[in-house]
Design a protein around this motif. Structure first.
Motif, PDB file in Angstrom:
ATOM      1  N   GLU A 242       0.815  -1.215   0.000  1.00  0.00           N
ATOM      2  CA  GLU A 242       0.000   0.000   0.000  1.00  0.00           C
ATOM      3  C   GLU A 242       0.850   1.267   0.000  1.00  0.00           C
ATOM      4  OE1 GLU A 242      -2.108   0.783   3.997  1.00  0.00           O
ATOM      5  OE2 GLU A 242      -1.650  -1.368   4.034  1.00  0.00           O
ATOM      6  N   GLY A 243       1.996   1.225   0.660  1.00  0.00           N
ATOM      7  CA  GLY A 243       2.871   2.396   0.669  1.00  0.00           C
ATOM      8  C   GLY A 243       3.413   2.705  -0.712  1.00  0.00           C
TER       9      GLY A 243
ATOM     10  N   ARG B  31       2.710   6.101  -2.774  1.00  0.00           N
ATOM     11  CA  ARG B  31       3.801   6.951  -3.269  1.00  0.00           C
ATOM     12  C   ARG B  31       3.696   7.172  -4.778  1.00  0.00           C
ATOM     13  NH1 ARG B  31       6.343   3.875   0.568  1.00  0.00           N
ATOM     14  NH2 ARG B  31       7.180   2.393  -0.958  1.00  0.00           N
TER      15      ARG B  31
END
Length: 130
Positions: free
Chosen positions: A33-34, A38
């Motif tokens: 998810e990061g 990003r």
């Protein structure tokens, strides 16, 4: 098994709520998810669209979603693709078994109980041990 499946589905729902589309939710499930967040932020900062098609992502993730979509389409309408799928009963495939105490899942515990040497247990491919 049931708890792991439920956790995966709950996580996918959380990702859908976070990203607002199943394409991005599945990409986040695969890539993280990061990483998806990003990539979205990077595109937004450049004034570019921040949808699945326009994000820069690893090749594996790029093809992950279309492969899942293809499987879904085939299962939903196998005749359209010239495929006949065997009927599968709508019932539990696995049975839950209550465990009255903790289980030693370390290799050494498995070796002791099966009378195998530690080295022979270590040589078993992980995919075989379930």
């Amino acid at each position: 098994m049931a708890a792991a499946t439920r956790a995966a589905l709950d996580y996918l729902e959380k990702l859908y709520d976070q990203f607002g589309s199943w394409d991005l939710a599945l990409a986040a499930y695969n890539w993280g998810e990061g990483a998806v967040a990003r990539a979205i932020a990077k595109n937004q900062a450049r004034g570019l669209p921040a949808d699945y098609r326009n994000l820069t992502m690893p090749r594996e993730t790029r093809y992950y979603v279309p492969k899942l979509q293809a499987v879904k389409n085939i299962i939903a309408n196998p005749g359209k693709f010239g495929i006949e799928l065997a009927a599968i009963p709508n019932e539990a495939y696995f049975t839950s078994v209550p465990v009255p105490r903790n289980i030693d899942v370390q290799v050494g515990g498995a070796a002791r109980r099966s009378a195998r040497s530690m080295n022979s247990c270590r040589s078993i491919p992980r995919t075989t041990v379930r």
